[in-house]
Design a protein around this motif. Sequence first.
Motif, mmCIF file in Angstrom:
data_model
loop_
_atom_site.group_PDB
_atom_site.id
_atom_site.type_symbol
_atom_site.label_atom_id
_atom_site.label_comp_id
_atom_site.label_asym_id
_atom_site.label_seq_id
_atom_site.Cartn_x
_atom_site.Cartn_y
_atom_site.Cartn_z
ATOM 1 N N GLU A 295 10.114 14.674 55.907
ATOM 2 C CA GLU A 295 11.026 15.702 56.421
ATOM 3 C C GLU A 295 10.314 17.060 56.322
ATOM 4 O O GLU A 295 10.366 17.874 57.256
ATOM 5 C CB GLU A 295 12.294 15.695 55.561
ATOM 6 N N VAL B 287 9.229 19.437 59.533
ATOM 7 C CA VAL B 287 9.736 20.804 59.725
ATOM 8 C C VAL B 287 8.582 21.815 59.722
ATOM 9 O O VAL B 287 8.638 22.834 60.405
ATOM 10 C CB VAL B 287 10.843 21.124 58.679
ATOM 11 N N TYR C 134 9.745 13.157 64.434
ATOM 12 C CA TYR C 134 9.816 12.420 63.168
ATOM 13 C C TYR C 134 10.667 11.174 63.391
ATOM 14 O O TYR C 134 11.863 11.272 63.606
ATOM 15 C CB TYR C 134 10.434 13.348 62.114
ATOM 16 N N ILE C 135 9.989 10.019 63.380
ATOM 17 C CA ILE C 135 10.725 8.758 63.526
ATOM 18 C C ILE C 135 11.024 8.204 62.140
ATOM 19 O O ILE C 135 10.114 8.058 61.309
ATOM 20 C CB ILE C 135 9.907 7.724 64.340
ATOM 21 N N ILE C 136 12.292 7.930 61.922
ATOM 22 C CA ILE C 136 12.688 7.314 60.651
ATOM 23 C C ILE C 136 13.156 5.893 60.947
ATOM 24 O O ILE C 136 14.042 5.699 61.780
ATOM 25 C CB ILE C 136 13.852 8.088 59.993
#
Lengths: 373, 427
Positions: B144, B148, B154-156
């Motif tokens: 994270e 930022v 951002y792949i979660i």
Amino acid sequence: MSKIDTILSQLDAISKNPRKAMEDFKAKTGKGAIGILPVYAPEEIAYATGYLPMGIWGATKKQILKATTNLPAFACSIMQSIMELELNGTYDDLAAVIISSPCDTLKCFGQKWKSKSPIIQFAHSQNRDMEASNIYMVEEYKCIKTKLEEILGITITDDAINAAIDVYNENRAVMRLFSDVAAMYPQIITPVKRHAVIKARQFMDKAEHTKVVRELICELMQQPVVPFKGKKVVLTGIQAEPDELLNIFEEFGIAVVADDLAQESRQFRTDVPSGNDPLYRLARQWQNITACPLAIDRDKPRGKFIVDLVKEHGADAVIVCMMKFCDPEEYDYPILLEDFEKANVKNLKIEIDQQSESLEQIRTRVQSFVEMM
Amino acid sequence: MTETEGMNAKQKLGYYTQKFYDDAMAAHDKGEFVCWSSSIAPSEFFRAMGIHIVYPENHAAAVGAKHGALEILELAERKGYTMDNCSYSRINLAYMDLLVEEKVTGKTPEALAKLDELKIPRIPLPDIIIICNNICEVLLKWYENLAVTLKVPYIIIDVPYVHQWPIPQHSIDYVEAQFKRAIKQIEDLCGRPFDYENFIKVQEQTQRSIAAWDKAMGMASIVPSPLNGFDIFNFMALIVCARSDYASEDTFTTLANELQEKADAGIDAFKGGEKTRIAWEGIAVWPYLSHTYKALKALGSNMVGSTYPSAWSIHYEPGDLKAMAAGYIGCYYNTSLERRVDVLSGVMENTKCTGILYHNNRSCKNMAIMNVEMAEMVRDRTKTPFASFDGDQTDPRNFSEAQFDTRVEALSEVMEQNMANAENQNA
């Protein structure tokens, strides 16, 4: 004693003696209590059973003896004291305990519960912007509901959960109002009193708590608003305990005008949205939670959220109450610092340890900080 | 003739590891996409689209093993991270800052130059990042912060904690939905449709790589073991970095063949000196890899058991997204205490270990907080002694050589005594 003092001392007494609160509830209703560990357990399902949901957030100044052999030193102090209390049998009378798993410590903690009371663990979703997340959460909440039904030998109806949601949403609204009103009367609602009013809600029937706090607000609103000569701050972190810490704030003329604490405002700043299916409504509430380190958000809006709180409440600074060994809070801190710097918001980080024996170092730091402001 | 023909497994490991880093840097220089990934995230989607992946955990381990960690850890602490945060993450977050500084100023920061001097391979800044929280929840926060700061997609892949085994169907459905969204996110990044045909090929390659890995690691169960247990830590680099590539299949097949030949010839890793066999629970202590290895070797103790290798053994039928989801969710480190005890006890039995060493890793709460219970439960199940030591995967300040030596000596004594007692009973 004024009405305000009477209410405040009533709530303070409850906040300091949860066992008595549970026994009083038992005597009145014939039902026991369900423990709610941090954070964001669907308390409304527990409330719908007719049992009393009781927050479990550790204990201050608890000597850690037995827990040291069961937890490494790098677990947070809340979990250290809960473990000590578990091993002492303090929670054995609870009908059940609900625990979430948003950090590695809680995840493991739910697996190593030592009390005789049955533990119900669940896991939140973190891709919260997806509908699939809501569907998943509904299933997790169904499991909690089923397990509670089995343990208590009852049926929990949708109507009962929807009614519980109404009670909780009303309490949330009143608590948000209280926080704002308290900020207007810092001479009366000192940091430690503010904390007691909020903490008492963990150990009270929420409908009862709402009634008492509403009364307190009415009484406060009749008081004249006097200009405050001290400094106003916003607190952020997991919790701001022990009371001695809050007394240091008061000693140096600091008022808490708003907070972003897991134990306080984060518990009541997000309502459960309307709808028919209560479990889906609860799932949507998790989806709507924002600016919390435990609810993943790719944009990390927490810094901006706190800066907005500062502006909204005319605060002079932010005090970061850093729970030592709390990963979610600790990873947010470097980004928060950047956000505070960009917004020119003064800030102070203090380390929170429930078992802390001496707060002299914090006293010195708070004093210097106030002088600097 | 292939590029690695004639190489032994160790040479292939060195060759492919270097190539892996070189290829990622070359791809970046050519303007191709590079992804930073957590160590057990699904690589299949990216490899299907030809996106290069680098692994910050692997890179941080290299920084630790080559004794470059201390200064970079302190950089992270100056920024506000604490010594209590995962040392892999601190190394990577500080490393990211150094790369950004170099990019903005055009000058190589001193700390970065020092890592270069230690011949620690460079990794390029990412165009996209992905995590799968099947090893810990810290990854969610670490990445994270990367997302930022770097402002990259951002792949979660959020695999909910399996607090009660088996994996519930609603978790599998949720993760499958995330896979489908990840495909869409990769399509958006690449500006072209997802290559489903290649995806199946990559899945098949991944399964072949894992089969070769399983076979090679399975050699540790031979008594005495032809595999030096610490080689598990060394070869792990490839199963992390190249699980979806032929490189790992090639290397592990060679390794398995070499080990089989040794076993057939009656040659073991300790040249007849294997006195005891132990399991190691947790990550290696990279800055002290040599010390921990030598301390155990001096006692004739071969570390042949570990739950670590199986963490990458994610089996599924190519084409079956739900099975793939279950594979990633069911990673050992994402499962309940009972499940972990079952798996670890199984490892102990399969590898014929007679003792176990628990790493109370300051950097990894998920791999340390349940150690007390696991130790007791596994001891009761397998009737084998255990010892634990305090350490850290890459922060050299959190490990004491003296404590480690004392603990392993004590464990070794108990194991040898147990063996003597067993022999007396049989006599």
